[in-house]
Design a protein around this motif. Structure first.
Motif, PDB file in Angstrom:
ATOM      1  N   GLN A  81       0.909  -1.088   0.040  1.00 61.69           N
ATOM      2  CA  GLN A  81      -0.062   0.004  -0.032  1.00 61.69           C
ATOM      3  C   GLN A  81       0.939   1.354  -0.069  1.00 61.69           C
ATOM      4  O   GLN A  81       0.544   2.226  -0.763  1.00 61.69           O
ATOM      5  CB  GLN A  81      -0.984  -0.010   1.255  1.00 61.69           C
ATOM      6  CG  GLN A  81      -1.933  -0.933   1.203  1.00 61.69           C
ATOM      7  CD  GLN A  81      -2.887  -1.195   2.292  1.00 61.69           C
ATOM      8  OE1 GLN A  81      -2.433  -1.070   3.486  1.00 61.69           O
ATOM      9  NE2 GLN A  81      -4.059  -1.546   2.047  1.00 61.69           N
ATOM     10  N   SER A  82       2.021   1.114   0.952  1.00 60.80           N
ATOM     11  CA  SER A  82       2.852   2.342   0.911  1.00 60.80           C
ATOM     12  C   SER A  82       3.514   2.537  -0.315  1.00 60.80           C
ATOM     13  O   SER A  82       3.790   3.638  -1.259  1.00 60.80           O
ATOM     14  CB  SER A  82       3.762   2.211   2.244  1.00 60.80           C
ATOM     15  OG  SER A  82       4.920   2.559   1.781  1.00 60.80           O
ATOM     16  N   LYS A  83       3.795   1.414  -1.297  1.00 63.91           N
ATOM     17  CA  LYS A  83       4.419   1.693  -2.556  1.00 63.91           C
ATOM     18  C   LYS A  83       3.591   2.142  -3.400  1.00 63.91           C
ATOM     19  O   LYS A  83       3.890   2.741  -4.511  1.00 63.91           O
ATOM     20  CB  LYS A  83       5.009   0.231  -3.264  1.00 63.91           C
ATOM     21  CG  LYS A  83       6.148  -0.234  -2.458  1.00 63.91           C
ATOM     22  CD  LYS A  83       6.841  -1.495  -3.263  1.00 63.91           C
ATOM     23  CE  LYS A  83       7.882  -1.885  -2.432  1.00 63.91           C
ATOM     24  NZ  LYS A  83       8.664  -3.223  -2.695  1.00 63.91           N
ATOM     25  N   LEU A  84       2.114   1.757  -3.287  1.00 63.81           N
ATOM     26  CA  LEU A  84       1.028   2.447  -4.293  1.00 63.81           C
ATOM     27  C   LEU A  84       0.974   3.916  -3.989  1.00 63.81           C
ATOM     28  O   LEU A  84       0.761   4.663  -4.974  1.00 63.81           O
ATOM     29  CB  LEU A  84      -0.122   1.799  -4.098  1.00 63.81           C
ATOM     30  CG  LEU A  84      -0.357   0.337  -4.453  1.00 63.81           C
ATOM     31  CD1 LEU A  84      -1.716  -0.464  -3.840  1.00 63.81           C
ATOM     32  CD2 LEU A  84      -0.612   0.477  -5.883  1.00 63.81           C
ATOM     33  N   LYS A  85       1.032   4.384  -2.920  1.00 66.80           N
ATOM     34  CA  LYS A  85       1.203   5.548  -2.670  1.00 66.80           C
ATOM     35  C   LYS A  85       2.237   6.431  -2.961  1.00 66.80           C
ATOM     36  O   LYS A  85       2.205   7.795  -3.212  1.00 66.80           O
ATOM     37  CB  LYS A  85       0.885   6.066  -1.180  1.00 66.80           C
ATOM     38  CG  LYS A  85      -0.370   5.358  -0.741  1.00 66.80           C
ATOM     39  CD  LYS A  85      -0.932   6.266   0.630  1.00 66.80           C
ATOM     40  CE  LYS A  85      -2.190   5.654   1.414  1.00 66.80           C
ATOM     41  NZ  LYS A  85      -1.749   4.783   2.517  1.00 66.80           N
ATOM     42  N   ASN A  86       3.505   5.905  -3.118  1.00 67.23           N
ATOM     43  CA  ASN A  86       4.719   6.568  -3.289  1.00 67.23           C
ATOM     44  C   ASN A  86       5.153   5.928  -4.827  1.00 67.23           C
ATOM     45  O   ASN A  86       4.826   6.730  -5.769  1.00 67.23           O
ATOM     46  CB  ASN A  86       5.734   6.332  -2.285  1.00 67.23           C
ATOM     47  CG  ASN A  86       5.086   6.822  -1.108  1.00 67.23           C
ATOM     48  OD1 ASN A  86       4.993   8.028  -1.020  1.00 67.23           O
ATOM     49  ND2 ASN A  86       5.009   6.020  -0.183  1.00 67.23           N
TER      50      ASN A  86
ATOM     51  N   TRP B 159       4.486   4.079  -7.166  1.00 66.94           N
ATOM     52  CA  TRP B 159       3.840   3.474  -8.220  1.00 66.94           C
ATOM     53  C   TRP B 159       2.748   4.401  -8.335  1.00 66.94           C
ATOM     54  O   TRP B 159       1.832   4.351  -9.349  1.00 66.94           O
ATOM     55  CB  TRP B 159       3.256   2.052  -7.744  1.00 66.94           C
ATOM     56  CG  TRP B 159       3.941   0.978  -8.012  1.00 66.94           C
ATOM     57  CD1 TRP B 159       5.172   0.575  -8.630  1.00 66.94           C
ATOM     58  CD2 TRP B 159       4.091  -0.296  -6.961  1.00 66.94           C
ATOM     59  NE1 TRP B 159       5.710  -0.506  -8.532  1.00 66.94           N
ATOM     60  CE2 TRP B 159       5.168  -0.948  -7.510  1.00 66.94           C
ATOM     61  CE3 TRP B 159       3.202  -0.789  -6.050  1.00 66.94           C
ATOM     62  CZ2 TRP B 159       5.229  -2.450  -6.975  1.00 66.94           C
ATOM     63  CZ3 TRP B 159       3.433  -2.017  -5.349  1.00 66.94           C
ATOM     64  CH2 TRP B 159       4.515  -2.595  -5.954  1.00 66.94           C
ATOM     65  N   SER B 160       2.643   5.609  -7.734  1.00 66.69           N
ATOM     66  CA  SER B 160       1.216   6.447  -7.648  1.00 66.69           C
ATOM     67  C   SER B 160       0.959   6.910  -9.284  1.00 66.69           C
ATOM     68  O   SER B 160       0.005   7.164  -9.530  1.00 66.69           O
ATOM     69  CB  SER B 160       1.517   7.319  -6.837  1.00 66.69           C
ATOM     70  OG  SER B 160       2.670   8.348  -6.757  1.00 66.69           O
ATOM     71  N   ASN B 161       2.344   7.166  -9.970  1.00 66.52           N
ATOM     72  CA  ASN B 161       1.786   7.586 -11.245  1.00 66.52           C
ATOM     73  C   ASN B 161       1.233   6.641 -12.263  1.00 66.52           C
ATOM     74  O   ASN B 161       0.997   6.901 -13.037  1.00 66.52           O
ATOM     75  CB  ASN B 161       3.464   8.246 -11.955  1.00 66.52           C
ATOM     76  CG  ASN B 161       3.781   9.530 -11.128  1.00 66.52           C
ATOM     77  OD1 ASN B 161       2.829  10.223 -10.482  1.00 66.52           O
ATOM     78  ND2 ASN B 161       5.036   9.935 -11.199  1.00 66.52           N
TER      79      ASN B 161
ATOM     80  N   VAL C  40      -0.602   4.057 -11.428  1.00 62.86           N
ATOM     81  CA  VAL C  40      -2.080   3.894 -10.844  1.00 62.86           C
ATOM     82  C   VAL C  40      -3.216   4.233 -11.649  1.00 62.86           C
ATOM     83  O   VAL C  40      -3.843   3.136 -12.093  1.00 62.86           O
ATOM     84  CB  VAL C  40      -2.326   4.104  -9.503  1.00 62.86           C
ATOM     85  CG1 VAL C  40      -3.816   3.771  -9.171  1.00 62.86           C
ATOM     86  CG2 VAL C  40      -1.284   3.370  -8.400  1.00 62.86           C
TER      87      VAL C  40
END
Ligand SMILES: *[C@@H]1O[C@H](CO)[C@@H](O)[C@H](O)[C@H]1NC(C)=O
Ligand SMILES: *[C@@H]1O[C@H](CO)[C@@H](O)[C@H](O)[C@H]1NC(C)=O
Ligand SMILES: *[C@@H]1O[C@H](CO)[C@@H](O)[C@H](O)[C@H]1NC(C)=O
Ligand SMILES: *[C@@H]1O[C@H](CO)[C@@H](O)[C@H](O)[C@H]1NC(C)=O
Ligand SMILES: *[C@@H]1O[C@H](CO)[C@@H](O)[C@H](O)[C@H]1NC(C)=O
Length: 215
Positions: free
Chosen positions: A125-130, A132-134, A136
């Motif tokens: 989840q933290s990788k998704l917010k940081n 990988w966020s671009n 998603v």
């Protein structure tokens, strides 16, 4: 492009329109459309009687959305998705399919997350917010405004299988630290993509005029 895996020729492409890859929709992409349509049939017309078991529909949709992101679930009929390739995972005898289904994830849990699944989920989840966020938004989007669009996910999986999974993994090999560390990023990303795409698909299903939303 073809690849030879332990003497078996495999095609590095997903050809959903050809009988061989998806006969009469009997494959993971067909199943995703199937269960999406069942859930849609309940949400599109709230007066219609629902003919399907929607609990099962949502369970199968979730299951197949996970499967389609696992590179070795896509269509290598020749070696049954790696099931026939016997390898060692460290000193444990297994097969290549299980390495990608279980072993890499289990080793990651033990090595990095003190065997705690919630901790691994939190890290993703933290990788998704940081990191990988671009990416998603592109993971979430469906071509042509479709509700479900599994075909590109299958193509990505085949691509990964050919590029990463099979490289260095022939029958009888022992896979260890090098394979684990170099493949784990791909596995973690596929888990994250699967979760995001399941959520996005469910959001599209449930944002149509829905009686499901009220149940
Ligand atoms: C579609 O779902 C039904 C259950 O509602 C099942 O019997 C059938 O096998 C499924 N077909 C595919 C292609 O998944
Ligand atoms: C629907 O499927 C679920 C899960 O398999 C089951 O527990 C439930 O009894 C089914 N409902 C009906 C109405 O058959
Ligand atoms: C790891 O898990 C064990 C048991 O589940 C626990 O006793 C220990 O404190 C944990 N270690 C860390 C660093 O969280
Ligand atoms: C997708 O939907 C948006 C908003 O409803 C619309 O503006 C767009 O033209 C649609 N694109 C396609 C390819 O249908
Ligand atoms: C195979 O392993 C060697 C080192 O043992 C490494 O240099 C090479 O990049 C690996 N190939 C793949 C596709 O991982």
């Amino acid at each position: 492009m073809f690849l030879f895996v332990s003497g078996i020729k495999v095609l590095c492409a997903f050809l959903s329109f050809f009988e061989g890859d998806c006969p009469k929709d009997w494959c993971v992409t067909g199943a995703i459309f199937n269960y999406t349509n069942q859930l849609m049939s309940a949400s599109e017309n709230s007066k219609s009687i629902v003919h399907y078991n929607l609990t099962e529909a949502i369970m199968f949709l979730s299951h197949y959305m996970g499967d389609i992101h696992q590179p070795l679930h896509e269509g290598f009929i020749g070696d049954l998705g790696g099931n026939k390739i016997k390898v060692h995972w460290y000193n444990h005898e297994t097969n290549f399919h299980r390495v990608w289904d279980d072993m890499i994830i289990e080793s990651a849990l033990e090595t990095y997350y003190n065997s705690s699944l919630p901790r691994m989920i939190q890290a993703l989840q933290s990788k998704l917010k940081n990191g990988w966020s671009n990416d998603v938004p592109s993971w979430e989007s469906c071509q042509l405004n479709q509700t479900a669009c599994p075909n590109p996910y299958a193509s990505e999986s085949i691509d990964l299988a050919c590029k990463y999974a099979y490289g260095n993994a022939t029958a009888g090999t022992t896979l260890g630290d090098y394979y684990f560390v170099s493949r784990l990023p791909a596995v973690e990303k596929r888990l994250a993509q699967g979760g995001i795409r399941l959520a996005a698909t469910l959001n599209r299903i449930y944002s149509t005029k829905s009686k499901l939303a009220r149940v």
